[in-house]
Scaffold this motif. Structure first.
Motif, mmCIF file in Angstrom:
data_model
loop_
_atom_site.group_PDB
_atom_site.id
_atom_site.type_symbol
_atom_site.label_atom_id
_atom_site.label_comp_id
_atom_site.label_asym_id
_atom_site.label_seq_id
_atom_site.Cartn_x
_atom_site.Cartn_y
_atom_site.Cartn_z
ATOM 1 N N ALA A 116 33.650 6.583 35.637
ATOM 2 C CA ALA A 116 33.987 5.618 35.180
ATOM 3 C C ALA A 116 33.007 5.195 33.602
ATOM 4 O O ALA A 116 32.195 4.716 34.019
ATOM 5 N N GLY B 94 31.872 12.344 33.781
ATOM 6 C CA GLY B 94 33.051 12.648 34.275
ATOM 7 C C GLY B 94 32.766 10.959 35.027
ATOM 8 O O GLY B 94 34.005 10.473 35.589
ATOM 9 N N TYR C 125 34.174 16.535 30.409
ATOM 10 C CA TYR C 125 34.956 16.077 31.012
ATOM 11 C C TYR C 125 36.141 16.052 30.261
ATOM 12 O O TYR C 125 35.386 14.924 29.275
ATOM 13 N N CYS D 20 42.055 12.149 31.154
ATOM 14 C CA CYS D 20 42.176 12.340 32.382
ATOM 15 C C CYS D 20 41.151 12.380 33.999
ATOM 16 O O CYS D 20 41.345 12.907 34.741
ATOM 17 N N ARG D 21 39.365 12.850 32.962
ATOM 18 C CA ARG D 21 39.023 12.838 33.681
ATOM 19 C C ARG D 21 38.309 14.509 34.700
ATOM 20 O O ARG D 21 37.890 14.867 35.130
ATOM 21 N N ARG D 22 39.876 15.604 33.953
ATOM 22 C CA ARG D 22 39.777 16.251 34.458
ATOM 23 C C ARG D 22 38.034 17.233 33.595
ATOM 24 O O ARG D 22 37.980 16.777 32.650
ATOM 25 N N ARG D 23 37.887 18.240 34.624
ATOM 26 C CA ARG D 23 37.096 19.067 34.139
ATOM 27 C C ARG D 23 37.294 19.802 32.836
ATOM 28 O O ARG D 23 38.484 20.318 32.972
ATOM 29 N N TRP E 8 36.685 6.846 30.699
ATOM 30 C CA TRP E 8 36.063 8.153 31.433
ATOM 31 C C TRP E 8 34.907 8.594 30.838
ATOM 32 O O TRP E 8 35.368 9.223 29.677
ATOM 33 N N CYS E 9 33.860 9.108 30.764
ATOM 34 C CA CYS E 9 32.465 9.065 29.972
ATOM 35 C C CYS E 9 32.832 11.201 29.802
ATOM 36 O O CYS E 9 33.335 11.779 30.993
ATOM 37 N N ASP E 10 33.012 11.596 28.753
ATOM 38 C CA ASP E 10 33.280 12.497 28.367
ATOM 39 C C ASP E 10 32.189 13.785 28.892
ATOM 40 O O ASP E 10 32.189 14.902 28.832
#
Length: 62
Positions: A12, A10, A32, A36-39, A5-7
């Motif tokens: 892909a 968010g 992000y 895991c893409r969590r904030r 995921w892009c930080d």
């Protein structure tokens, strides 16, 4: 392990062009988790920043 995921946005990493995200990340912390893409919880200080993911822990500038 390669980030999925892009930080910054968010999305892909495989979807679209993240050139603008990479340029913005030169000046700002990630928002992000790349795994895991969590904030993430981000703290910005005059001396730098820290970002923490509930699942993957704390990261700091490289």
């Amino acid at each position: 392990m390669t980030a999925t995921w892009c930080d910054r946005c968010g999305a892909a990493r495989a979807d679209g062009d993240h050139t603008a995200c990479a340029a913005a990340r030169e000046l700002e912390p990630p928002r992000y988790c790349p795994d895991c893409r969590r904030r993430m919880k981000v703290q910005v200080l005059p001396t730098g920043w820290t970002a923490s993911c509930v699942e993957h822990g704390v990261s700091s500038p490289r």
